[in-house]
Design an enzyme around this catalytic site. Structure first.
Site, PDB file in Angstrom:
ATOM      1  N   CYS A 155      25.283  66.892  31.358  1.00 55.84           N
ATOM      2  CA  CYS A 155      26.320  67.330  31.711  1.00 55.84           C
ATOM      3  C   CYS A 155      26.662  67.510  33.405  1.00 55.84           C
ATOM      4  O   CYS A 155      27.529  67.093  33.746  1.00 55.84           O
ATOM      5  CB  CYS A 155      26.625  68.642  31.064  1.00 55.84           C
ATOM      6  SG  CYS A 155      26.850  68.618  29.215  1.00 55.84           S
ATOM      7  N   CYS A 169      23.253  72.277  30.087  1.00 58.45           N
ATOM      8  CA  CYS A 169      23.073  70.663  29.867  1.00 58.45           C
ATOM      9  C   CYS A 169      22.783  70.013  30.839  1.00 58.45           C
ATOM     10  O   CYS A 169      23.748  69.780  31.915  1.00 58.45           O
ATOM     11  CB  CYS A 169      24.376  70.381  29.167  1.00 58.45           C
ATOM     12  SG  CYS A 169      24.268  68.608  28.728  1.00 58.45           S
TER      13      CYS A 169
END
Length: 98
Positions: free
Chosen positions: A26, A23
């Site tokens: 993230c 991600c």
């Protein structure tokens, strides 16, 4: 899962960062999460949970997008946010429960 439940069941607020290695947002949030952890040391805890390695926790708390941030206090979910968020807002939310 037992250790996770024990961790979030304390009177100290715990910010859980549900993330995934793949991600991009993230990864972008990583340094901010580390800074929040240092800033709140002694007042709150910050924990990262990889949803790919801890699917049971992600499913139990209905994590459908990453990053998802959940603050727990005494085992109860008291705040939740999905998506990127700025460090100051995150820290302020966490300390509001300290």
């Amino acid at each position: 899962m037992e250790n996770f439940n024990k961790l979030i069941s304390t009177s100290t607020p715990v910010l859980v960062d549900f993330y995934a290695d793949w991600c991009g947002p993230c990864k972008a949030m990583g340094p901010a999460i580390q800074e929040v952890g240092k800033e709140v040391e002694g007042k709150a805890r910050v924990v990262k949970v990889n949803i790919d390695k801890n699917q049971a926790a992600a499913m139990q708390y209905n994590v459908r997008a990453v990053p998802t941030f959940i603050i727990f206090k005494q085992g109860q979910q008291v705040w939740r946010h999905s998506g990127m968020i700025d460090k100051n807002t995150l820290e302020k939310q966490l300390l509001a429960f300290a």
